[in-house]
Design an enzyme around this catalytic site. Structure first.
Site, mmCIF file in Angstrom:
data_model
loop_
_atom_site.group_PDB
_atom_site.id
_atom_site.type_symbol
_atom_site.label_atom_id
_atom_site.label_comp_id
_atom_site.label_asym_id
_atom_site.label_seq_id
_atom_site.Cartn_x
_atom_site.Cartn_y
_atom_site.Cartn_z
ATOM 1 N N SER A 152 0.959 -1.179 0.033
ATOM 2 C CA SER A 152 0.066 -0.066 0.018
ATOM 3 C C SER A 152 0.882 1.230 0.201
ATOM 4 C CB SER A 152 -0.976 0.103 1.297
ATOM 5 O OG SER A 152 -1.538 1.067 1.446
ATOM 6 N N TYR A 165 -0.480 -0.197 9.859
ATOM 7 C CA TYR A 165 -0.981 -0.497 8.752
ATOM 8 C C TYR A 165 0.364 -0.344 7.643
ATOM 9 C CZ TYR A 165 -3.724 -0.655 4.340
ATOM 10 O OH TYR A 165 -4.243 -1.077 2.787
ATOM 11 N N LYS A 169 2.554 -3.015 5.974
ATOM 12 C CA LYS A 169 2.356 -3.003 4.129
ATOM 13 C C LYS A 169 3.801 -2.838 3.751
ATOM 14 C CE LYS A 169 -1.684 -3.502 3.112
ATOM 15 N NZ LYS A 169 -2.101 -4.815 2.715
#
Length: 306
Positions: A152, A165, A169
Protein backbone atom coordinates in the site's frame (compact mmCIF):
# COMPACT_ATOMS: atom_id res chain seq x y z
CA UNK A 1 -0.83 -10.15 -27.14
CA UNK A 2 -2.58 -13.42 -26.33
CA UNK A 3 -5.26 -13.55 -23.67
CA UNK A 4 -4.02 -14.21 -20.14
CA UNK A 5 -5.65 -17.42 -18.96
CA UNK A 6 -5.44 -19.57 -15.84
CA UNK A 7 -6.84 -22.85 -17.12
CA UNK A 8 -5.66 -25.74 -14.96
CA UNK A 9 -4.29 -23.42 -12.28
CA UNK A 10 -5.40 -23.42 -8.65
CA UNK A 11 -5.41 -20.14 -6.74
CA UNK A 12 -5.85 -19.38 -3.05
CA UNK A 13 -7.07 -15.84 -2.45
CA UNK A 14 -7.25 -14.61 1.12
CA UNK A 15 -9.75 -12.00 2.23
CA UNK A 16 -11.79 -12.83 -0.86
CA UNK A 17 -15.25 -12.43 0.63
CA UNK A 18 -15.53 -8.73 -0.14
CA UNK A 19 -14.04 -5.87 -2.13
CA UNK A 20 -10.73 -6.42 -3.86
CA UNK A 21 -10.39 -10.05 -2.85
CA UNK A 22 -13.80 -10.92 -4.25
CA UNK A 23 -12.95 -9.08 -7.47
CA UNK A 24 -9.64 -10.96 -7.75
CA UNK A 25 -11.43 -14.28 -7.25
CA UNK A 26 -14.12 -13.57 -9.82
CA UNK A 27 -11.62 -12.42 -12.45
CA UNK A 28 -9.25 -15.37 -12.07
CA UNK A 29 -12.19 -17.78 -12.04
CA UNK A 30 -13.61 -16.22 -15.21
CA UNK A 31 -10.27 -16.94 -16.88
CA UNK A 32 -10.18 -20.59 -15.90
CA UNK A 33 -8.63 -20.76 -12.43
CA UNK A 34 -9.98 -22.99 -9.71
CA UNK A 35 -10.38 -20.83 -6.63
CA UNK A 36 -10.08 -21.31 -2.90
CA UNK A 37 -12.07 -18.39 -1.56
CA UNK A 38 -10.70 -17.59 1.87
CA UNK A 39 -12.39 -15.19 4.23
CA UNK A 40 -12.85 -15.20 7.96
CA UNK A 41 -16.06 -13.28 7.35
CA UNK A 42 -15.20 -10.51 9.78
CA UNK A 43 -15.73 -6.76 9.73
CA UNK A 44 -13.10 -4.25 8.61
CA UNK A 45 -11.45 -4.29 12.05
CA UNK A 46 -11.25 -8.09 12.00
CA UNK A 47 -14.03 -8.87 14.46
CA UNK A 48 -17.06 -11.08 13.92
CA UNK A 49 -17.65 -13.77 11.32
CA UNK A 50 -19.95 -14.54 8.44
CA UNK A 51 -20.60 -16.51 5.26
CA UNK A 52 -18.71 -14.22 2.87
CA UNK A 53 -16.33 -16.91 1.57
CA UNK A 54 -19.09 -19.38 0.74
CA UNK A 55 -21.17 -16.63 -0.88
CA UNK A 56 -18.36 -15.80 -3.32
CA UNK A 57 -17.57 -19.48 -3.95
CA UNK A 58 -21.20 -20.06 -4.82
CA UNK A 59 -21.14 -17.03 -7.11
CA UNK A 60 -18.22 -18.56 -8.99
CA UNK A 61 -19.86 -21.99 -9.21
CA UNK A 62 -23.10 -20.44 -10.44
CA UNK A 63 -21.16 -18.83 -13.27
CA UNK A 64 -19.76 -22.23 -14.28
CA UNK A 65 -16.45 -22.06 -12.45
CA UNK A 66 -14.90 -24.21 -9.75
CA UNK A 67 -14.47 -22.91 -6.21
CA UNK A 68 -14.43 -23.96 -2.60
CA UNK A 69 -14.68 -21.78 0.48
CA UNK A 70 -12.46 -21.81 3.54
CA UNK A 71 -12.73 -19.62 6.63
CA UNK A 72 -9.15 -19.99 7.86
CA UNK A 73 -7.83 -17.18 10.01
CA UNK A 74 -4.61 -16.27 8.20
CA UNK A 75 -2.84 -15.70 11.52
CA UNK A 76 -3.46 -19.33 12.57
CA UNK A 77 -0.91 -21.69 10.99
CA UNK A 78 -2.99 -24.82 11.63
CA UNK A 79 -6.06 -23.35 9.94
CA UNK A 80 -4.02 -22.16 6.95
CA UNK A 81 -2.39 -25.58 6.65
CA UNK A 82 -5.84 -27.16 6.57
CA UNK A 83 -6.86 -24.75 3.81
CA UNK A 84 -3.83 -25.62 1.69
CA UNK A 85 -4.33 -29.35 2.28
CA UNK A 86 -7.96 -29.02 1.25
CA UNK A 87 -6.96 -27.30 -1.99
CA UNK A 88 -4.42 -30.01 -2.77
CA UNK A 89 -6.79 -32.86 -1.90
CA UNK A 90 -9.50 -31.29 -4.09
CA UNK A 91 -7.43 -30.31 -7.12
CA UNK A 92 -3.96 -31.79 -6.56
CA UNK A 93 -1.97 -28.57 -6.47
CA UNK A 94 -1.69 -24.90 -5.54
CA UNK A 95 -0.20 -22.65 -8.22
CA UNK A 96 -1.15 -19.17 -7.08
CA UNK A 97 -1.39 -17.44 -3.72
CA UNK A 98 -2.84 -13.96 -3.40
CA UNK A 99 -2.21 -12.53 0.07
CA UNK A 100 -5.05 -10.04 0.25
CA UNK A 101 -6.56 -10.43 3.74
CA UNK A 102 -6.36 -7.34 5.89
CA UNK A 103 -7.93 -5.25 8.61
CA UNK A 104 -7.80 -1.60 9.65
CA UNK A 105 -7.51 -0.07 13.11
CA UNK A 106 -6.60 3.52 12.32
CA UNK A 107 -5.51 5.93 15.04
CA UNK A 108 -2.71 8.41 15.45
CA UNK A 109 0.38 6.76 16.92
CA UNK A 110 -0.01 8.58 20.25
CA UNK A 111 -3.50 7.09 20.67
CA UNK A 112 -2.80 3.63 19.25
CA UNK A 113 -2.64 0.71 21.65
CA UNK A 114 -0.10 -2.08 21.36
CA UNK A 115 -3.01 -4.43 20.72
CA UNK A 116 -4.22 -2.42 17.71
CA UNK A 117 -0.70 -2.24 16.29
CA UNK A 118 -0.05 -5.95 16.70
CA UNK A 119 -3.46 -6.97 15.36
CA UNK A 120 -2.93 -5.16 12.05
CA UNK A 121 0.68 -6.31 11.65
CA UNK A 122 -0.35 -9.89 12.48
CA UNK A 123 -3.03 -10.03 9.79
CA UNK A 124 -1.28 -8.19 6.96
CA UNK A 125 2.36 -9.16 7.48
CA UNK A 126 2.36 -12.34 9.55
CA UNK A 127 -0.78 -13.59 7.81
CA UNK A 128 1.05 -13.30 4.49
CA UNK A 129 4.09 -15.03 5.98
CA UNK A 130 2.00 -17.91 7.33
CA UNK A 131 0.07 -18.41 4.09
CA UNK A 132 3.20 -18.19 1.96
CA UNK A 133 5.06 -20.62 4.22
CA UNK A 134 2.19 -23.08 3.87
CA UNK A 135 2.51 -23.23 0.06
CA UNK A 136 6.24 -22.56 -0.33
CA UNK A 137 7.60 -26.11 -0.18
CA UNK A 138 4.77 -27.38 -2.38
CA UNK A 139 5.61 -24.76 -5.01
CA UNK A 140 9.34 -25.51 -4.77
CA UNK A 141 8.70 -29.20 -5.36
CA UNK A 142 6.51 -28.47 -8.39
CA UNK A 143 8.95 -25.84 -9.70
CA UNK A 144 6.11 -23.38 -10.17
CA UNK A 145 4.49 -20.70 -8.08
CA UNK A 146 3.00 -17.24 -8.36
CA UNK A 147 2.65 -15.23 -5.16
CA UNK A 148 1.24 -11.74 -4.79
CA UNK A 149 1.59 -9.65 -1.64
CA UNK A 150 -0.72 -6.69 -1.11
CA UNK A 151 1.24 -3.59 -0.18
CA UNK A 152 0.00 0.00 0.00
CA UNK A 153 1.05 3.59 -0.55
CA UNK A 154 0.40 3.99 3.18
CA UNK A 155 3.48 1.88 3.79
CA UNK A 156 5.60 2.97 0.86
CA UNK A 157 4.97 6.71 1.36
CA UNK A 158 3.13 7.01 4.68
CA UNK A 159 -0.39 8.02 5.69
CA UNK A 160 -1.42 9.82 8.87
CA UNK A 161 -3.05 7.55 11.43
CA UNK A 162 -1.84 4.31 9.87
CA UNK A 163 1.48 3.53 11.54
CA UNK A 164 0.40 -0.08 12.13
CA UNK A 165 -0.93 -0.56 8.60
CA UNK A 166 2.00 1.28 7.01
CA UNK A 167 4.59 -0.76 8.91
CA UNK A 168 2.94 -4.01 7.82
CA UNK A 169 2.57 -2.95 4.20
CA UNK A 170 6.20 -1.86 3.86
CA UNK A 171 7.23 -5.08 5.59
CA UNK A 172 5.55 -6.97 2.76
CA UNK A 173 7.82 -5.25 0.23
CA UNK A 174 10.84 -6.52 2.15
CA UNK A 175 9.33 -10.01 2.28
CA UNK A 176 8.73 -9.90 -1.48
CA UNK A 177 12.34 -8.85 -2.14
CA UNK A 178 13.80 -11.80 -0.23
CA UNK A 179 11.34 -14.42 -1.49
CA UNK A 180 11.98 -13.28 -5.06
CA UNK A 181 15.65 -14.17 -4.57
CA UNK A 182 14.97 -17.45 -2.79
CA UNK A 183 12.28 -18.58 -5.22
CA UNK A 184 14.01 -17.78 -8.49
CA UNK A 185 15.57 -21.18 -9.18
CA UNK A 186 12.34 -22.96 -8.23
CA UNK A 187 10.13 -21.19 -10.73
CA UNK A 188 8.45 -19.09 -8.02
CA UNK A 189 7.76 -15.46 -8.89
CA UNK A 190 6.82 -13.05 -6.14
CA UNK A 191 5.31 -9.59 -6.67
CA UNK A 192 3.38 -6.98 -4.75
CA UNK A 193 0.20 -5.12 -5.62
CA UNK A 194 -0.25 -1.60 -4.26
CA UNK A 195 -3.96 -0.99 -4.82
CA UNK A 196 -6.23 2.00 -4.66
CA UNK A 197 -9.90 1.08 -4.88
CA UNK A 198 -13.25 1.85 -3.37
CA UNK A 199 -13.77 -0.86 -0.74
CA UNK A 200 -15.19 -1.13 2.78
CA UNK A 201 -11.85 0.20 3.99
CA UNK A 202 -12.19 3.48 2.06
CA UNK A 203 -15.75 4.36 3.10
CA UNK A 204 -15.95 7.90 4.43
CA UNK A 205 -12.45 8.79 3.27
CA UNK A 206 -13.02 9.72 -0.40
CA UNK A 207 -15.76 11.88 -2.06
CA UNK A 208 -18.59 9.88 -3.57
CA UNK A 209 -18.02 11.08 -7.14
CA UNK A 210 -14.36 10.10 -7.01
CA UNK A 211 -15.19 6.72 -5.50
CA UNK A 212 -17.10 5.79 -8.65
CA UNK A 213 -13.85 5.98 -10.62
CA UNK A 214 -12.00 3.67 -8.25
CA UNK A 215 -13.32 0.29 -9.25
CA UNK A 216 -12.01 -2.93 -7.76
CA UNK A 217 -12.06 -4.44 -11.24
CA UNK A 218 -9.38 -2.04 -12.48
CA UNK A 219 -7.10 -3.17 -9.66
CA UNK A 220 -7.78 -6.85 -10.28
CA UNK A 221 -6.58 -6.44 -13.86
CA UNK A 222 -3.16 -5.60 -12.45
CA UNK A 223 -3.28 -8.46 -9.97
CA UNK A 224 -4.00 -10.99 -12.72
CA UNK A 225 -0.89 -9.86 -14.58
CA UNK A 226 1.24 -10.32 -11.44
CA UNK A 227 0.21 -13.99 -11.06
CA UNK A 228 0.09 -14.96 -14.74
CA UNK A 229 2.26 -17.57 -16.43
CA UNK A 230 4.56 -14.86 -17.83
CA UNK A 231 4.46 -12.72 -14.69
CA UNK A 232 7.41 -10.57 -13.72
CA UNK A 233 9.04 -11.00 -10.32
CA UNK A 234 9.83 -8.44 -7.63
CA UNK A 235 7.56 -5.80 -9.11
CA UNK A 236 5.50 -3.44 -6.96
CA UNK A 237 2.60 -2.65 -9.26
CA UNK A 238 0.39 0.27 -8.26
CA UNK A 239 -3.17 0.25 -9.58
CA UNK A 240 -6.27 2.36 -9.11
CA UNK A 241 -9.00 4.18 -11.05
CA UNK A 242 -7.57 2.78 -14.29
CA UNK A 243 -4.07 4.06 -13.56
CA UNK A 244 -1.06 1.74 -13.38
CA UNK A 245 2.45 2.55 -12.20
CA UNK A 246 5.43 0.90 -10.57
CA UNK A 247 7.07 1.79 -7.27
CA UNK A 248 10.80 1.16 -7.38
CA UNK A 249 13.41 1.76 -4.70
CA UNK A 250 16.52 3.48 -5.99
CA UNK A 251 19.71 4.25 -4.10
CA UNK A 252 21.78 7.32 -4.86
CA UNK A 253 25.39 6.86 -5.83
CA UNK A 254 26.40 8.82 -2.76
CA UNK A 255 29.88 9.92 -1.71
CA UNK A 256 32.98 8.63 0.03
CA UNK A 257 34.57 10.29 3.05
CA UNK A 258 38.07 9.19 4.12
CA UNK A 259 38.50 8.18 7.77
CA UNK A 260 39.66 11.57 8.99
CA UNK A 261 36.60 13.21 7.44
CA UNK A 262 33.97 10.71 8.68
CA UNK A 263 32.19 13.09 11.04
CA UNK A 264 28.53 14.06 11.39
CA UNK A 265 29.46 17.61 10.39
CA UNK A 266 30.89 16.43 7.07
CA UNK A 267 27.84 14.24 6.42
CA UNK A 268 25.70 17.34 6.98
CA UNK A 269 27.93 19.45 4.76
CA UNK A 270 27.75 16.94 1.90
CA UNK A 271 24.07 15.99 2.21
CA UNK A 272 23.19 17.56 -1.15
CA UNK A 273 25.78 15.35 -2.84
CA UNK A 274 24.57 12.32 -0.86
CA UNK A 275 20.97 12.69 -2.02
CA UNK A 276 21.75 13.76 -5.60
CA UNK A 277 19.95 11.54 -8.11
CA UNK A 278 22.81 11.42 -10.62
CA UNK A 279 24.07 7.86 -10.94
CA UNK A 280 21.41 6.33 -8.71
CA UNK A 281 20.84 2.60 -9.11
CA UNK A 282 18.15 -0.04 -8.83
CA UNK A 283 19.70 -2.82 -6.78
CA UNK A 284 18.75 -6.48 -6.86
CA UNK A 285 20.05 -7.46 -3.42
CA UNK A 286 21.53 -5.84 -0.34
CA UNK A 287 25.10 -6.92 -1.07
CA UNK A 288 25.25 -4.51 -4.01
CA UNK A 289 25.15 -1.58 -1.60
CA UNK A 290 28.00 -3.08 0.41
CA UNK A 291 30.09 -3.57 -2.73
CA UNK A 292 29.46 0.02 -3.82
CA UNK A 293 30.69 1.44 -0.54
CA UNK A 294 33.68 -0.92 -0.39
CA UNK A 295 34.64 -0.09 -3.96
CA UNK A 296 34.66 3.63 -3.20
CA UNK A 297 36.76 3.05 -0.09
CA UNK A 298 39.14 0.69 -1.90
CA UNK A 299 39.70 3.23 -4.67
CA UNK A 300 40.68 5.83 -2.07
CA UNK A 301 43.26 3.52 -0.51
CA UNK A 302 44.42 1.93 -3.76
CA UNK A 303 43.15 -1.52 -2.78
CA UNK A 304 42.22 -3.85 -5.67
CA UNK A 305 38.74 -5.39 -5.56
CA UNK A 306 38.76 -8.97 -6.86
Amino acid sequence: MSEIRFDGRVAIITGAGHGLGRSHALLLASRGAKIVVNDLGGSVDGTGSGSAAEDVAEEIRSAGGEAIAHTANVTKADEVEDMVNQAISTWGQVDILVNNAGILRDKSFVKMTHEDFEAVVNVHLMGSVICTKAVWEHMRERNYGRIAMTSSSSGIYGNFGQSNYGAAKMGLVGLMNVLHLEGQKYGIRVNALSPTAATRMTEGLIPEDALKLMTVESVSAGLAYLVAEDAPSRLVLCAGAGGYAATRIYETDGIYLPPEEQTPENVAARIDDIIAADGQGLYQQGGEQTMKFLTKAAEHFGVKMG
